[in-house]
Design an enzyme around this catalytic site. Structure first.
Site, PDB file in Angstrom:
ATOM      1  N   TRP A 206       0.828  -1.206   0.000  1.00 15.51           N
ATOM      2  CA  TRP A 206       0.000   0.000   0.000  1.00 15.51           C
ATOM      3  C   TRP A 206       0.867   1.262   0.000  1.00 15.51           C
ATOM      4  O   TRP A 206       0.597   2.221  -0.726  1.00 15.51           O
ATOM      5  CB  TRP A 206      -0.917  -0.008   1.219  1.00 15.51           C
ATOM      6  CG  TRP A 206      -1.730   1.232   1.418  1.00 15.51           C
ATOM      7  CD1 TRP A 206      -1.443   2.295   2.224  1.00 15.51           C
ATOM      8  CD2 TRP A 206      -2.984   1.552   0.780  1.00 15.51           C
ATOM      9  NE1 TRP A 206      -2.432   3.246   2.156  1.00 15.51           N
ATOM     10  CE2 TRP A 206      -3.384   2.822   1.272  1.00 15.51           C
ATOM     11  CE3 TRP A 206      -3.802   0.897  -0.137  1.00 15.51           C
ATOM     12  CZ2 TRP A 206      -4.573   3.440   0.878  1.00 15.51           C
ATOM     13  CZ3 TRP A 206      -4.987   1.507  -0.535  1.00 15.51           C
ATOM     14  CH2 TRP A 206      -5.357   2.760  -0.035  1.00 15.51           C
ATOM     15  N   TYR A 210       0.263   0.897  -4.342  1.00 17.77           N
ATOM     16  CA  TYR A 210      -0.612  -0.155  -4.863  1.00 17.77           C
ATOM     17  C   TYR A 210      -1.944  -0.101  -4.126  1.00 17.77           C
ATOM     18  O   TYR A 210      -2.007  -0.377  -2.929  1.00 17.77           O
ATOM     19  CB  TYR A 210       0.032  -1.530  -4.699  1.00 17.77           C
ATOM     20  CG  TYR A 210       1.198  -1.780  -5.628  1.00 17.77           C
ATOM     21  CD1 TYR A 210       1.011  -2.434  -6.846  1.00 17.77           C
ATOM     22  CD2 TYR A 210       2.477  -1.352  -5.296  1.00 17.77           C
ATOM     23  CE1 TYR A 210       2.079  -2.659  -7.707  1.00 17.77           C
ATOM     24  CE2 TYR A 210       3.550  -1.573  -6.138  1.00 17.77           C
ATOM     25  CZ  TYR A 210       3.344  -2.223  -7.349  1.00 17.77           C
ATOM     26  OH  TYR A 210       4.400  -2.447  -8.200  1.00 17.77           O
ATOM     27  N   CYS A 240     -11.751  -9.719 -12.029  1.00 19.21           N
ATOM     28  CA  CYS A 240     -10.974 -10.936 -12.276  1.00 19.21           C
ATOM     29  C   CYS A 240     -11.866 -12.117 -12.635  1.00 19.21           C
ATOM     30  O   CYS A 240     -11.380 -13.216 -12.858  1.00 19.21           O
ATOM     31  CB  CYS A 240     -10.156 -11.290 -11.042  1.00 19.21           C
ATOM     32  SG  CYS A 240     -11.147 -11.809  -9.631  1.00 19.21           S
TER      33      CYS A 240
END
Length: 249
Positions: A206, A210, A240
């Site tokens: 993080w 990200y 996903c």
């Protein structure tokens, strides 16, 4: 339906519930906080209950919320074999800290064998990415749902994460399961204060920018001019496959 009327439901909901009744229930759930939604769901939704987790940036929030109410709830991770090293370390850290009942599911063919057989699917555009996701995310999760006899699936989706999630309700029917999104209306600020107040950590990546963390080969840090959904799958897609169509299929 009021929040009080919602609390008076005394038997597990059936997937045969009408659309109108589901809308009424969602109207009441919208007025509840995350913990209240979870408590209601644990009392009123059917079958074995699980929470799925990618062990991403702020995943500790959902895991803490669920295990507070049911310490032994199965936590399902679909492991592609391509997670960041920091993610595997984060899984170990949270499993120990929260005493998680972790259930790991993977594709039936190893990552090395997949590359030998199909090449690097994630480098082959949308079709390759979707084939990769189906093998490594969707099929393992479908297997988990079947093997664990799941009737209720908790997931940490939030409306602010992507265009594809903005219209999601708190509760929906998804195939043979109910899916509940306890923190659907939370902001990043809400998550930050929950983590801080409960002594929980962000994913180690993080701090490197990200904000949405999946496989190392299809995740990048947030750069100027990008939205959160642009950091996954080269900006070609956000989902996903697990939650892409709102049905877990």
């Amino acid at each position: 339906m009021t929040e009080h009327e919602l609390s008076q439901i005394s038997q597990p909901l059936s997937l045969d519930i009408s659309t109108a009744d589901l809308v009424e229930i969602n109207q009441a759930l919208e007025k509840m906080d995350a913990s209240g939604r979870i408590r209601w769901a644990m009392a009123n939704l059917p079958g074995e209950q699980i929470v799925s987790s990618s062990f991403g940036a702020q995943s500790a929030v959902m895991l803490h919320l669920l295990t507070k109410e049911r310490p032994d709830i199965p936590v399902v991770l679909t492991d592609t074999g391509y997670l960041f090293p920091e993610t595997y370390q984060f899984v170990d850290e949270l499993t120990e800290k929260l005493n998680l009942n972790l259930k790991v599911y993977s594709a039936g063919i190893s990552p090395a064998w997949q590359e030998a057989r199909f090449g690097r699917l994630w480098e082959k555009g949308i079709e390759g990415i979707e084939q990769y996701n189906k093998m490594n995310k969707v099929e393992p999760m479908q297997r988990a749902l079947k093997e664990l006899n799941v009737g209720t699936w908790y997931a940490g989706l939030r409306r602010s994460q992507a265009d594809t999630r903005q219209r999601l309700p708190v509760l929906q029917k998804a195939g043979k399961q109910f899916k509940l999104y306890p923190i659907i209306d939370w902001s990043n600020k809400d998550l930050h204060y929950y983590l801080k107040d409960n002594g929980l950590s962000y994913h180690p990546l993080w701090e490197q920018g990200y904000v949405s963390i999946g496989d190392w080969h299809t995740t990048q840090s947030l750069q100027e001019g990008m939205s959160e959904q642009d950091t996954r799958f080269f900006g070609l897609k956000r989902e996903c496959g697990l939650h892409e169509f709102g049905d877990g299929i």
